[in-house]
Design a protein around this motif. Structure first.
Motif, PDB file in Angstrom:
ATOM      1  N   GLY A  35     -50.536  46.218  11.397  1.00  0.00           N
ATOM      2  CA  GLY A  35     -51.968  46.490  11.304  1.00  0.00           C
ATOM      3  C   GLY A  35     -52.669  46.453  12.645  1.00  0.00           C
ATOM      4  O   GLY A  35     -53.898  46.336  12.705  1.00  0.00           O
TER       5      GLY A  35
ATOM      6  N   SER B 243     -63.145  48.337   5.882  1.00  0.00           N
ATOM      7  CA  SER B 243     -62.208  47.445   6.559  1.00  0.00           C
ATOM      8  C   SER B 243     -62.872  46.110   6.887  1.00  0.00           C
ATOM      9  O   SER B 243     -62.291  45.038   6.679  1.00  0.00           O
ATOM     10  N   GLN B 244     -64.093  46.169   7.391  1.00  0.00           N
ATOM     11  CA  GLN B 244     -64.803  44.928   7.738  1.00  0.00           C
ATOM     12  C   GLN B 244     -65.089  44.084   6.499  1.00  0.00           C
ATOM     13  O   GLN B 244     -65.022  42.850   6.546  1.00  0.00           O
TER      14      GLN B 244
ATOM     15  N   LYS C 266     -61.758  42.435   5.629  1.00  0.00           N
ATOM     16  CA  LYS C 266     -61.404  41.395   6.601  1.00  0.00           C
ATOM     17  C   LYS C 266     -62.304  40.173   6.462  1.00  0.00           C
ATOM     18  O   LYS C 266     -61.850  39.036   6.660  1.00  0.00           O
TER      19      LYS C 266
ATOM     20  N   VAL D 195     -60.915  38.298   3.516  1.00  0.00           N
ATOM     21  CA  VAL D 195     -59.693  37.585   3.913  1.00  0.00           C
ATOM     22  C   VAL D 195     -60.051  36.285   4.639  1.00  0.00           C
ATOM     23  O   VAL D 195     -59.483  35.219   4.364  1.00  0.00           O
TER      24      VAL D 195
ATOM     25  N   GLN E  30     -55.210  37.071   9.833  1.00  0.00           N
ATOM     26  CA  GLN E  30     -54.550  38.363   9.983  1.00  0.00           C
ATOM     27  C   GLN E  30     -53.514  38.296  11.099  1.00  0.00           C
ATOM     28  O   GLN E  30     -53.620  37.471  12.003  1.00  0.00           O
TER      29      GLN E  30
ATOM     30  N   GLN F  67     -57.700  45.326  15.378  1.00  0.00           N
ATOM     31  CA  GLN F  67     -57.527  45.439  13.931  1.00  0.00           C
ATOM     32  C   GLN F  67     -57.782  46.856  13.435  1.00  0.00           C
ATOM     33  O   GLN F  67     -58.828  47.444  13.711  1.00  0.00           O
TER      34      GLN F  67
ATOM     35  N   ASN G 127     -58.492  50.035  10.879  1.00  0.00           N
ATOM     36  CA  ASN G 127     -59.524  50.251   9.866  1.00  0.00           C
ATOM     37  C   ASN G 127     -58.980  50.808   8.556  1.00  0.00           C
ATOM     38  O   ASN G 127     -59.722  50.921   7.587  1.00  0.00           O
TER      39      ASN G 127
ATOM     40  N   THR H 170     -54.823  46.206   6.453  1.00  0.00           N
ATOM     41  CA  THR H 170     -54.970  44.822   6.906  1.00  0.00           C
ATOM     42  C   THR H 170     -53.669  44.080   6.612  1.00  0.00           C
ATOM     43  O   THR H 170     -53.180  44.098   5.482  1.00  0.00           O
TER      44      THR H 170
ATOM     45  N   ILE I  18     -51.969  40.492   6.355  1.00  0.00           N
ATOM     46  CA  ILE I  18     -52.509  39.167   6.057  1.00  0.00           C
ATOM     47  C   ILE I  18     -51.403  38.122   5.996  1.00  0.00           C
ATOM     48  O   ILE I  18     -50.448  38.253   5.197  1.00  0.00           O
TER      49      ILE I  18
ATOM     50  N   ARG J   4     -49.339  43.296   3.168  1.00  0.00           N
ATOM     51  CA  ARG J   4     -50.142  44.364   3.770  1.00  0.00           C
ATOM     52  C   ARG J   4     -50.985  45.061   2.701  1.00  0.00           C
ATOM     53  O   ARG J   4     -50.498  45.401   1.635  1.00  0.00           O
TER      54      ARG J   4
END
Length: 385
Positions: free
Chosen positions: A148, A285-286, A289, A292, A299, A307, A309, A312, A314, A350
């Motif tokens: 990622g 994506s934000q 994240k 998470v 991450q 990172q 987009n 992710t 993890i 992932r």
């Protein structure tokens, strides 16, 4: 409402969920691959790829060839490198190892510049490497699907053109084209290879690439024949040029149904400004994240600048094992991917978030996935510290 049968939502870093219209295009009746209707569709598809890659340079050349994204490595190694050539491979995960192996298969000498897991090689060390040896090509994985990690292309290309202007800049964009910004002309890229099944949103089976006029001239100046027959620019370049000019041409039979599906997908993508598409992927994506982080998880790519987009990666809590969590998520109607980086494969999962799962406001894929992950971790006994 989707016309697809009920199924678990596929949220791995490719293949992704496909739009109904794209799948419908796959059921196109059989037609001649050299007939005028199909030639027109293929030609339009190649022209649309220029818009997706953001190139108006008539010397650049799109390719669409039956095969997986891996075929893109062969296109680069067989046509742009010759036996004995030095190639610098920037390493951000599993796929750099494979690209380097491909170069070695064709007799090129691949040097890998590696970063710690979850990071990317930094510009000063890249500059140092370029000054120490003359490299025919430099390759970078824009988004490494195993980690990622997102690599920055604009500044990298500027560095290469300043320090080693004869070196070709080649991008492995299999997990980035369609969800990450790529400005082929403005950033002076020489090659971007990708595949149909990720953010482009078309079923797997097409190797898609764009090469600069400079890359084509490099091929034309070869001292030795290409090391591959099927992947040879000698065979494919006139075919692609003819198809784009709406002229029937033949080297190897394409898949008309997949080309129709790609045509539909590209038409959908280009129906809105690309900047809007990239912004939507970034916002999603934000959101993921943040979720998470709120769960107390980390991450692989710890620096936000590194990172991706469209996916992710993890780290799992030490008490939670992927072989137990992933089947539980499947029961909740969500499919995530296990780890791929061989050094830490068992320690992370992932989450892919590309294409219609992100751009179709009628779908709740992302919210359901976040909730499933939260519930799955709780049922596995995990509690945020």
């Amino acid at each position: 409402m989707s016309s697809q049968p009920n199924h678990p939502t596929l949220l791995i870093p490719g293949p992704i969920e496909f739009d109904d219209a794209v799948l419908h295009s796959m059921s196109h009746y059989s037609e001649s691959h050299v007939g005028a209707p199909f030639v027109a569709t293929f030609g339009e598809t190649l022209s649309m790829l220029r818009k997706l890659f953001q190139t108006t340079d008539p010397s650049s050349q799109p390719f669409v060839i039956s095969g997986s994204g891996t075929l893109g490595w062969d296109l680069v190694a067989a046509n742009l490198a010759e036996p004995g050539d030095d190639v610098l491979v920037l390493h951000t995960g599993y796929f750099a190892d494979s690209f380097a192996d491909c170069f070695e298969t064709y007799g090129a000498k691949a040097t890998q510049l590696k970063a710690p897991i979850g990071s990317r090689p930094q510009l000063p060390e890249i500059e140092k490497a370029l000054k120490e040896k003359k490299y025919k090509l430099l390759t970078v994985t824009h988004v490494d699907t195993s980690t990622g990690v997102l690599s920055e292309l604009k500044a990298l290309s500027e560095l290469v053109h300043r320090v080693s202007p004869e070196t070709l800049v080649i991008v492995d964009g299999v997990c980035s084209v369609g969800c990450e910004e790529i400005e082929f002309d403005k950033w002076q890229l020489d090659g971007v290879i990708t595949a149909s099944q990720k953010a482009i949103g078309c079923p797997a089976g097409l190797s898609i690439s764009m090469f600069s006029g400079r890359a084509v001239k490099t091929f034309q100046a070869r001292k030795t024949p290409p090391g591959s027959y099927f992947a040879s620019f000698k065979n494919w370049l006139p075919i692609m040029q003819n198809y784009e000019a709406k002229k029937a041409s033949y080297f190897a039979t394409p898949s008309p149904q997949l080309i129709h599906a790609l045509h539909t997908s590209l038409t959908q993508i280009l129906s809105k400004p690309l900047a809007e598409r990239f912004a939507t992927h970034k916002a999603t994506s934000q959101k993921i994240k943040k979720a998470v982080t709120d769960l107390g998880l980390k991450q692989l790519a710890s620096d936000p600048a590194d990172q991706a987009n469209g996916m992710t990666a993890i780290y799992l809590p030490e008490t939670v094992k992927a072989p137990e969590l992933l089947p539980n998520l499947l029961k909740k109607g969500v499919i995530f991917a296990g780890g791929l980086h061989k050094e830490i494969a068992a320690k992370y999962i992932r989450f892919g978030h590309m294409g219609v799962s992100v751009t179709d406001s009628k779908r709740d894929d992302i919210d359901r996935a976040i909730q499933a992950l939260q519930n799955g971790l709780s049922e596995a006994g995990y509690q945020k510290a």
